[in-house]
Enzyme design. Structure first.
Site, mmCIF file in Angstrom:
data_model
loop_
_atom_site.group_PDB
_atom_site.id
_atom_site.type_symbol
_atom_site.label_atom_id
_atom_site.label_comp_id
_atom_site.label_asym_id
_atom_site.label_seq_id
_atom_site.Cartn_x
_atom_site.Cartn_y
_atom_site.Cartn_z
ATOM 1 N N LYS A 53 65.153 27.277 -7.735
ATOM 2 C CA LYS A 53 64.044 26.862 -6.873
ATOM 3 C C LYS A 53 62.769 27.607 -7.248
ATOM 4 O O LYS A 53 61.696 27.011 -7.370
ATOM 5 C CB LYS A 53 64.389 27.120 -5.402
ATOM 6 C CG LYS A 53 65.440 26.198 -4.837
ATOM 7 C CD LYS A 53 65.806 26.616 -3.416
ATOM 8 C CE LYS A 53 66.943 25.786 -2.855
ATOM 9 N NZ LYS A 53 67.294 26.215 -1.483
ATOM 10 N N ALA A 69 64.559 30.946 -1.661
ATOM 11 C CA ALA A 69 65.817 31.403 -1.069
ATOM 12 C C ALA A 69 66.794 30.244 -1.002
ATOM 13 O O ALA A 69 66.400 29.081 -1.014
ATOM 14 C CB ALA A 69 65.578 31.971 0.324
ATOM 15 N N ASP A 70 68.055 30.601 -0.919
ATOM 16 C CA ASP A 70 69.096 29.605 -0.715
ATOM 17 C C ASP A 70 70.155 30.201 0.203
ATOM 18 O O ASP A 70 70.540 31.358 0.040
ATOM 19 C CB ASP A 70 69.739 29.173 -2.031
ATOM 20 C CG ASP A 70 70.630 27.966 -1.816
ATOM 21 O OD1 ASP A 70 70.093 26.860 -1.617
ATOM 22 O OD2 ASP A 70 71.863 28.132 -1.797
ATOM 23 N N THR A 71 70.598 29.412 1.159
ATOM 24 C CA THR A 71 71.583 29.859 2.141
ATOM 25 C C THR A 71 72.797 28.948 2.104
ATOM 26 O O THR A 71 72.656 27.722 2.080
ATOM 27 C CB THR A 71 70.975 29.839 3.557
ATOM 28 O OG1 THR A 71 69.824 30.684 3.577
ATOM 29 C CG2 THR A 71 71.977 30.309 4.603
#
Length: 190
Positions: A53, A69-71
């Site tokens: 990203k 960010a990635d969750t």
């Protein structure tokens, strides 16, 4: 004065968290394929997604600091992403009911030609959920775009019996880790 950071996310929750800590930023969402690789574990996956990203937006905004960010929600080693539909969301919530799971959020910051990363891992214990509770929650629409089909900051907050780790990481951007990356890159908070 550092030019505003670019947030590589259209998540209103991430934007709210950055506003909470006083970071000047603008939004430029990344458009990437978020399919997990066949041999990838959850930690590798969230780290790769955050990096991809960030780098997708760096390509559009060169010479700018880019934060991404990635969750993901993980139960029994399985990555629970965003639900495909309400039935899928119901299946995920039934899987989480009465159990413990992990929420992993990776943060990537690209600044001054360097990529920095941090990872937040939080243990979350859910109460046993009735079919009526799940149906009522699904009717709110909150589950539709959330990893694991729930948002802790909304109506699903009362599902959580115990949390060990970062609340903001479960929301989608661990503030401690994010602030540390920004500080390391020389980007101050206002």
């Amino acid at each position: 004065m550092v030019e505003a950071v670019v947030l590589a996310s259209k998540s209103p929750r991430r934007a709210e968290l950055l506003q909470q800590i006083g970071l000047r930023f603008e939004v430029m969402a990344a458009d990437i394929d978020e399919t997990p690789a066949a041999s990838e574990d959850a930690q590798q996956y969230v780290r790769r997604m955050a990096t991809e990203k960030a780098m997708a937006v760096v390509a559009l905004a060169p010479n700018r600091a880019v934060l991404a960010a990635d969750t993901s929600v993980i139960v029994d080693g399985e990555i629970l992403g965003k639900p495909e539909n309400r039935r899928h969301a119901e299946t995920m919530l039934n899987l989480l009911s009465g159990r413990s799971h992990q929420v992993m959020t990776a943060v990537a910051l690209y600044a001054d030609g360097q990529l920095r990363q941090a990872l937040s891992v939080t243990e979350v214990n859910f109460a046993v959920l009735s079919s009526a509770q799940i149906s009522a929650y699904l009717a709110t629409g909150e589950a539709d775009d959330k990893a694991g089909s729930y948002g802790i900051q909304g109506a699903a907050g009362y599902f959580v019996q115990h949390l060990a780790g970062s609340y903001s990481g479960v929301v989608g951007l661990p503030l401690y880790e994010t602030a540390a990356l920004l500080s390391e890159a020389g980007i101050g908070l206002e």
